[in-house]
Design a protein around this motif. Structure first.
Motif, PDB file in Angstrom:
ATOM      1  N   GLU A 152       0.794  -1.134  -0.011  1.00 45.55           N
ATOM      2  CA  GLU A 152       0.029  -0.068  -0.066  1.00 45.55           C
ATOM      3  C   GLU A 152       1.015   1.180  -0.085  1.00 45.55           C
ATOM      4  O   GLU A 152       0.675   2.405  -0.609  1.00 45.55           O
ATOM      5  CB  GLU A 152      -1.066   0.078   1.194  1.00 45.55           C
ATOM      6  CG  GLU A 152      -2.217  -0.876   1.061  1.00 45.55           C
ATOM      7  CD  GLU A 152      -2.733  -1.122  -0.211  1.00 45.55           C
ATOM      8  OE1 GLU A 152      -3.346   0.017  -0.557  1.00 45.55           O
ATOM      9  OE2 GLU A 152      -3.026  -2.157  -0.802  1.00 45.55           O
ATOM     10  N   LYS A 181       2.012   1.839  -3.278  1.00 45.57           N
ATOM     11  CA  LYS A 181       0.727   2.433  -4.225  1.00 45.57           C
ATOM     12  C   LYS A 181       0.747   3.835  -3.855  1.00 45.57           C
ATOM     13  O   LYS A 181       0.443   4.811  -4.826  1.00 45.57           O
ATOM     14  CB  LYS A 181      -0.608   1.860  -4.042  1.00 45.57           C
ATOM     15  CG  LYS A 181      -0.653   0.327  -4.687  1.00 45.57           C
ATOM     16  CD  LYS A 181      -2.192  -0.033  -4.263  1.00 45.57           C
ATOM     17  CE  LYS A 181      -2.353  -1.323  -5.166  1.00 45.57           C
ATOM     18  NZ  LYS A 181      -3.774  -1.610  -4.927  1.00 45.57           N
ATOM     19  N   GLN A 185       1.001   7.036  -6.419  1.00 45.75           N
ATOM     20  CA  GLN A 185      -0.024   8.295  -6.164  1.00 45.75           C
ATOM     21  C   GLN A 185       0.499   9.598  -5.907  1.00 45.75           C
ATOM     22  O   GLN A 185      -0.002  10.383  -6.827  1.00 45.75           O
ATOM     23  CB  GLN A 185      -0.962   7.854  -4.935  1.00 45.75           C
ATOM     24  CG  GLN A 185      -2.033   8.890  -4.682  1.00 45.75           C
ATOM     25  CD  GLN A 185      -2.407   8.577  -3.296  1.00 45.75           C
ATOM     26  OE1 GLN A 185      -2.560   7.508  -2.918  1.00 45.75           O
ATOM     27  NE2 GLN A 185      -2.776   9.601  -2.549  1.00 45.75           N
ATOM     28  N   GLU A 227      -4.305  -2.217 -10.713  1.00 44.72           N
ATOM     29  CA  GLU A 227      -5.548  -2.222  -9.658  1.00 44.72           C
ATOM     30  C   GLU A 227      -5.784  -0.819  -9.377  1.00 44.72           C
ATOM     31  O   GLU A 227      -7.117  -0.699  -9.088  1.00 44.72           O
ATOM     32  CB  GLU A 227      -4.617  -2.904  -8.258  1.00 44.72           C
ATOM     33  CG  GLU A 227      -4.642  -4.421  -8.462  1.00 44.72           C
ATOM     34  CD  GLU A 227      -3.866  -4.916  -6.994  1.00 44.72           C
ATOM     35  OE1 GLU A 227      -3.820  -6.056  -6.983  1.00 44.72           O
ATOM     36  OE2 GLU A 227      -3.520  -3.889  -6.421  1.00 44.72           O
ATOM     37  N   MET A 228      -4.778   0.276  -9.374  1.00 48.01           N
ATOM     38  CA  MET A 228      -5.135   1.539  -9.323  1.00 48.01           C
ATOM     39  C   MET A 228      -6.148   2.129 -10.327  1.00 48.01           C
ATOM     40  O   MET A 228      -6.939   2.894 -10.127  1.00 48.01           O
ATOM     41  CB  MET A 228      -3.907   2.511  -9.137  1.00 48.01           C
ATOM     42  CG  MET A 228      -3.236   2.183  -7.869  1.00 48.01           C
ATOM     43  SD  MET A 228      -1.674   3.054  -7.848  1.00 48.01           S
ATOM     44  CE  MET A 228      -2.259   4.656  -7.533  1.00 48.01           C
ATOM     45  N   GLU A 229      -5.808   1.498 -11.565  1.00 44.24           N
ATOM     46  CA  GLU A 229      -6.633   1.968 -12.831  1.00 44.24           C
ATOM     47  C   GLU A 229      -8.177   1.170 -12.454  1.00 44.24           C
ATOM     48  O   GLU A 229      -9.020   1.896 -12.842  1.00 44.24           O
ATOM     49  CB  GLU A 229      -5.929   1.291 -14.168  1.00 44.24           C
ATOM     50  CG  GLU A 229      -7.058   1.671 -15.327  1.00 44.24           C
ATOM     51  CD  GLU A 229      -6.256   1.168 -16.543  1.00 44.24           C
ATOM     52  OE1 GLU A 229      -6.597   1.943 -17.720  1.00 44.24           O
ATOM     53  OE2 GLU A 229      -5.465   0.385 -16.734  1.00 44.24           O
ATOM     54  N   GLU A 230      -8.131  -0.051 -11.865  1.00 46.47           N
ATOM     55  CA  GLU A 230      -9.406  -0.715 -11.753  1.00 46.47           C
ATOM     56  C   GLU A 230     -10.338   0.137 -10.800  1.00 46.47           C
ATOM     57  O   GLU A 230     -11.413   0.315 -10.679  1.00 46.47           O
ATOM     58  CB  GLU A 230      -9.379  -2.062 -11.427  1.00 46.47           C
ATOM     59  CG  GLU A 230      -8.776  -2.882 -12.478  1.00 46.47           C
ATOM     60  CD  GLU A 230      -8.674  -4.163 -11.834  1.00 46.47           C
ATOM     61  OE1 GLU A 230      -8.457  -4.578 -10.776  1.00 46.47           O
ATOM     62  OE2 GLU A 230      -8.184  -5.401 -12.803  1.00 46.47           O
ATOM     63  N   ASP A 231      -9.458   0.855  -9.742  1.00 48.89           N
ATOM     64  CA  ASP A 231     -10.072   1.688  -8.753  1.00 48.89           C
ATOM     65  C   ASP A 231     -10.434   2.930  -8.949  1.00 48.89           C
ATOM     66  O   ASP A 231     -10.988   3.866  -8.351  1.00 48.89           O
ATOM     67  CB  ASP A 231      -9.119   1.538  -7.383  1.00 48.89           C
ATOM     68  CG  ASP A 231      -9.109   0.303  -6.767  1.00 48.89           C
ATOM     69  OD1 ASP A 231     -10.109  -0.615  -7.040  1.00 48.89           O
ATOM     70  OD2 ASP A 231      -8.258  -0.053  -5.981  1.00 48.89           O
ATOM     71  N   GLY A 232     -10.360   3.283 -10.325  1.00 49.42           N
ATOM     72  CA  GLY A 232     -10.419   4.648 -10.808  1.00 49.42           C
ATOM     73  C   GLY A 232      -9.422   5.693 -10.344  1.00 49.42           C
ATOM     74  O   GLY A 232     -10.080   7.007 -10.545  1.00 49.42           O
ATOM     75  N   LEU A 233      -8.318   5.542 -10.106  1.00 53.53           N
ATOM     76  CA  LEU A 233      -7.535   6.408  -9.408  1.00 53.53           C
ATOM     77  C   LEU A 233      -6.428   6.894 -10.475  1.00 53.53           C
ATOM     78  O   LEU A 233      -5.912   7.963 -10.285  1.00 53.53           O
ATOM     79  CB  LEU A 233      -6.653   5.789  -8.240  1.00 53.53           C
ATOM     80  CG  LEU A 233      -7.529   5.450  -7.121  1.00 53.53           C
ATOM     81  CD1 LEU A 233      -6.356   4.586  -6.115  1.00 53.53           C
ATOM     82  CD2 LEU A 233      -8.244   6.462  -6.406  1.00 53.53           C
ATOM     83  N   ALA A 287     -10.568  11.096  -8.902  1.00 57.72           N
ATOM     84  CA  ALA A 287     -10.802  10.423  -7.566  1.00 57.72           C
ATOM     85  C   ALA A 287      -9.324  10.358  -6.916  1.00 57.72           C
ATOM     86  O   ALA A 287      -9.469  10.295  -5.483  1.00 57.72           O
ATOM     87  CB  ALA A 287     -11.328   9.044  -8.087  1.00 57.72           C
ATOM     88  N   LYS A 318      -7.865  10.764  -2.317  1.00 57.20           N
ATOM     89  CA  LYS A 318      -6.914   9.661  -1.371  1.00 57.20           C
ATOM     90  C   LYS A 318      -5.610  10.506  -0.852  1.00 57.20           C
ATOM     91  O   LYS A 318      -5.044  11.206  -1.371  1.00 57.20           O
ATOM     92  CB  LYS A 318      -6.244   8.960  -2.463  1.00 57.20           C
ATOM     93  CG  LYS A 318      -7.394   7.951  -3.114  1.00 57.20           C
ATOM     94  CD  LYS A 318      -7.566   6.875  -2.568  1.00 57.20           C
ATOM     95  CE  LYS A 318      -6.508   5.965  -2.042  1.00 57.20           C
ATOM     96  NZ  LYS A 318      -6.886   4.604  -1.353  1.00 57.20           N
TER      97      LYS A 318
END
Length: 224
Positions: free
Chosen positions: A68, A71, A75, A132-138, A159, A163
């Motif tokens: 995390e 990530k 971010q 995963e971050m793309e799937e979460d819309g970030l 989005a 965060k």
């Protein structure tokens, strides 16, 4: 923090025989694994990671990886590139951050293990983290024409503004900012050439994990 697979196995209430059967090795081999005397194949390591609910990097390194936090590093960096950052360049910036942090603190910022590949160094989980971050819309990944191949640009989404950064302290953020400032205007091939000419990458064989300790042999001006 060291990874204790005995404690992980016992916390799940599983025997050595049960784990051995599920990853496809003999009980005697698994006992050697718990003693640090057996090297898992990639397929076996993947099965063990699934059983314990940890990452492949943690199995291979024997250390807990702060996925995390990694990530959050992604971010933070892509927020500094609102118009997009090439996917390969982002990977190099993350590498420079981790190895520069090790140069000063004798530990990686994320705990990730970086592998020497053609466009590396890069951790195996980099691509999964971006996905995963793309799937979460970030973030969103866009294809860009590049000579006779395809390049990818990574852009933050709105989005991502919601965060918070909670795992990276101010000293670490300052280092990330310094590395971004130095390489912000550089072309991807320039940062690739820089990382490939550094000792950690150049001294390792293709496919090999790159020991962080090699960066300590580098002159300070070439750490990032």
């Amino acid at each position: 923090m060291a990874l204790n697979i005995v404690q992980l196995r016992e916390s799940l209430g599983l025997s050595q025989s049960e784990i051995a059967q599920r990853i496809g090795i003999s009980r005697s081999s698994y006992i050697k694994l718990e003693k640090g005397e057996y090297d898992l194949k990639i397929s076996e390591a993947n099965k063990l990671a699934d059983i314990f609910g940890i990452s492949l990097e943690e199995v291979e390194s024997g250390q807990y990886v702060d996925y995390e936090k990694y990530k959050e590093m992604i971010q933070y960096i892509i927020r500094r590139f609102p118009k997009g950052v090439p996917k390969t360049k982002l990977a190099k910036l993350l590498y420079l951050v981790d190895f520069a942090w090790f140069y000063n603190h004798y530990e990686s910022m994320s705990g990730m293990k970086y592998r020497k590949i053609k466009f590396g160094p890069v951790p195996d989980s980099y691509f999964r983290a971006v996905e995963e971050m793309e799937e979460d819309g970030l973030l969103r990944v866009e294809e860009l024409p590049y000579l006779d191949s395809v390049a990818y640009s990574i852009k933050p989404t709105k989005a991502l503004d919601n965060k918070s950064i909670v795992k990276i302290d101010s000293e670490a953020l300052s280092l990330i900012d310094k590395i971004i400032y130095k390489w912000r205007s550089a072309r991807t091939n320039e940062i690739v050439a820089f990382t490939h000419n550094q000792l950690p990458y150049s001294l390792c064989s293709d496919g090999e994990f790159i020991p962080y300790e090699l960066i300590l042999q580098e002159d300070s001006e070439y750490v990032y």
